[in-house]
Design an enzyme around this catalytic site. Structure first.
Site, short mmCIF file in Angstrom:
data_model
loop_
_atom_site.label_atom_id
_atom_site.label_comp_id
_atom_site.label_asym_id
_atom_site.label_seq_id
_atom_site.Cartn_x
_atom_site.Cartn_y
_atom_site.Cartn_z
N ASN A 183 4.49 42.24 10.32
CA ASN A 183 5.70 41.43 10.10
C ASN A 183 6.67 42.10 9.15
O ASN A 183 7.87 41.79 9.16
CB ASN A 183 5.35 40.06 9.52
CG ASN A 183 4.47 39.22 10.42
OD1 ASN A 183 3.52 38.60 9.94
ND2 ASN A 183 4.75 39.19 11.70
N CYS A 215 3.68 45.14 19.70
CA CYS A 215 2.94 44.57 18.57
C CYS A 215 1.56 44.08 19.00
O CYS A 215 0.61 44.16 18.23
CB CYS A 215 3.73 43.46 17.90
SG CYS A 215 4.16 42.09 18.99
N ARG A 268 10.04 43.78 10.35
CA ARG A 268 11.04 43.04 11.12
C ARG A 268 11.44 41.71 10.51
O ARG A 268 12.27 41.01 11.06
CB ARG A 268 10.55 42.85 12.55
CG ARG A 268 9.34 41.99 12.71
CD ARG A 268 8.91 41.91 14.19
NE ARG A 268 7.84 40.96 14.36
CZ ARG A 268 6.57 41.23 14.21
NH1 ARG A 268 6.19 42.45 13.89
NH2 ARG A 268 5.65 40.31 14.38
N GLU A 310 1.35 39.01 8.46
CA GLU A 310 0.56 40.20 8.79
C GLU A 310 1.37 41.43 8.40
O GLU A 310 2.59 41.37 8.29
CB GLU A 310 0.26 40.25 10.29
CG GLU A 310 -0.52 39.07 10.82
CD GLU A 310 -1.97 39.06 10.38
OE1 GLU A 310 -2.51 40.13 10.03
OE2 GLU A 310 -2.57 37.97 10.37
N LYS A 351 3.54 32.02 6.24
CA LYS A 351 4.91 32.45 6.53
C LYS A 351 5.94 31.44 6.05
O LYS A 351 6.95 31.80 5.44
CB LYS A 351 5.10 32.69 8.03
CG LYS A 351 4.44 33.93 8.55
CD LYS A 351 4.73 34.11 10.03
CE LYS A 351 4.12 35.39 10.56
NZ LYS A 351 4.40 35.56 12.00
#
Length: 175
Positions: free
Chosen positions: A22, A142, A25, A19, A38
């Site tokens: 993401n 988040c 980080r 997403e 991912k």
């Protein structure tokens, strides 16, 4: 270090897609990777940095539903298990499996604004399940920003967006 080189293999699994949230980080992902898996994206990014890595990427959630694939025999072949899970339930599940198979674990993750890292060596150190954080009343940022999924989340999100930004932080020039 030699992790994942020669005879070693890194097994990586995640059933989520990347997403936009993401990107700030997780250093392996880029804007072009949004909505890609991912695990396979992270594996390819790591291989791009070191072509000698042996990585097997899976698209599974680790839990009771995949226990046949990630069996005690599978876990028993690991030299080390490293978690980067995003929920307490999954962490507790993996902790239980790691203690049962007597494999060392590097547990890491976040829960709201809190970071957590713990080394677990079964029967030599405390396990993840041996302790618990006090219940936090904070809602992870988040969740509020990207995935508000309850009335409370939506109320806080709109309050922060509309009222804080427009009324409390700076008065508007009414001229």
């Amino acid at each position: 270090l030699g992790v994942g080189r020669g005879k070693g293999v890194i097994h990586l699994t995640d059933n989520d897609l990347i997403e936009k949230s993401n990107l700030n980080r997780q250093f392996l992902f880029r804007p072009k990777d949004i909505q890609s898996p991912k695990s396979t994206t992270a594996a390819q990014a790591a291989k791009d940095m070191n072509a000698e890595l042996n990585i097997e990427a899976y698209l599974d959630k680790v839990g009771p539903q995949t226990e046949e694939k990630y069996s005690n025999q599978f876990l028993g072949r690991l030299d080390l298990c490293v978690n980067a899970l995003d929920n307490v339930e999954a962490r507790m599940y993996m902790d239980q499996r790691i203690v049962a198979t007597q494999r060392p674990l590097l547990e890491s993750g976040t829960l709201g604004p809190k970071g957590h890292v713990q080394v677990v060596v079964p029967f030599h150190s405390e396990s993840y399940s041996s302790q618990s954080d006090p219940q936090s009343k904070d809602i992870p940022f988040c969740t509020l920003k990207s995935f508000p999924n309850s009335t409370e989340h939506c109320t806080i999100w709109s309050r922060d967006l509309v009222f804080e930004e427009n009324l409390a932080t700076k008065p508007r020039d009414l001229r």
